[in-house]
Write an enzyme that holds these catalytic residues in place. Structure first.
Site, PDB file in Angstrom:
ATOM      1  CD  GLU A  23      -0.470  -0.780  -1.806  1.00  0.00           C
ATOM      2  OE1 GLU A  23      -1.607  -1.188  -1.527  1.00  0.00           O
ATOM      3  OE2 GLU A  23      -0.164  -0.364  -2.942  1.00  0.00           O
ATOM      4  CG  HIS A  81      -5.097   0.779  -0.012  1.00  0.00           C
ATOM      5  ND1 HIS A  81      -6.307   1.202  -0.476  1.00  0.00           N
ATOM      6  CD2 HIS A  81      -4.274   0.766  -1.094  1.00  0.00           C
ATOM      7  CE1 HIS A  81      -6.232   1.421  -1.783  1.00  0.00           C
ATOM      8  NE2 HIS A  81      -5.009   1.168  -2.190  1.00  0.00           N
ATOM      9  CG  HIS A  83      -1.522   3.993  -3.591  1.00  0.00           C
ATOM     10  ND1 HIS A  83      -2.266   4.561  -4.585  1.00  0.00           N
ATOM     11  CD2 HIS A  83      -2.058   2.766  -3.370  1.00  0.00           C
ATOM     12  CE1 HIS A  83      -3.230   3.711  -4.960  1.00  0.00           C
ATOM     13  NE2 HIS A  83      -3.135   2.625  -4.227  1.00  0.00           N
ATOM     14  CG  ASP A  94      -6.483   0.254  -5.226  1.00  0.00           C
ATOM     15  OD1 ASP A  94      -6.200  -0.791  -4.621  1.00  0.00           O
ATOM     16  OD2 ASP A  94      -5.774   1.275  -5.218  1.00  0.00           O
TER      17      ASP A  94
HETATM   18 ZN    ZN Z   1      -4.206   0.976  -4.062  1.00  0.00          ZN
END
Ligand code: ZN
Length: 132
Positions: A23, A81, A83, A94
């Site tokens: 990530e 970020h 996924h 999260d």
């Molecule tokens: Zn996430």
């Protein structure tokens, strides 16, 4: 509230996500005027967990970015970020992070999807993202 970003920054984050086996993450620096958050810069940081399913930013790097933002007269308006295998919706982890960092969370996928989220009055809300 809505998030305004330029195409270059969105593209940059998606490209990072495409190239990375873990990530990717970082901050969205910009300005808040009324109900509009305008992103001026996407600032990548390291993912200190080196994980394809979660991320964490080193507190020292957060301090660095805060200094940089201040020098530029900007503030941290959001976190981004990626996924890798799930849709761009906040995971359970999260959501915990969102309760600590109560700004906008932009989540992207290597396939080019992106959605922005925030927590308002304890509830998850999706934000409109306007690309300029
Ligand atoms: Zn996430």
């Amino acid at each position: 509230m809505k998030l305004v970003m330029n195409e270059k920054d969105v593209h940059k984050i998606i490209e990072l996500a495409k190239k990375s086996p873990i990530e990717v993450c970082g901050f969205l620096l910009g300005r808040k005027v009324g109900n509009t958050l305008t992103v001026e810069e996407a600032r990548e940081t390291r993912n200190r967990l080196n994980s394809p399913v979660e991320f964490e930013i080193d507190p020292l790097e957060i301090a660095e970015v805060l200094d940089e933002a201040e020098e530029k007269g900007l503030e941290i308006v959001g976190i981004f970020h990626s996924h890798l295998k799930c849709p761009p919706m906040p995971s359970g982890k999260d959501l915990k992070g969102m309760n600590l960092w109560r700004n906008v969370w932009l989540i992207v996928t290597p396939s080019g999807e992106f959605r922005a989220w925030t927590i308002e009055n304890g509830e998850l809300k999706e934000l409109e993202v306007e690309i300029r």
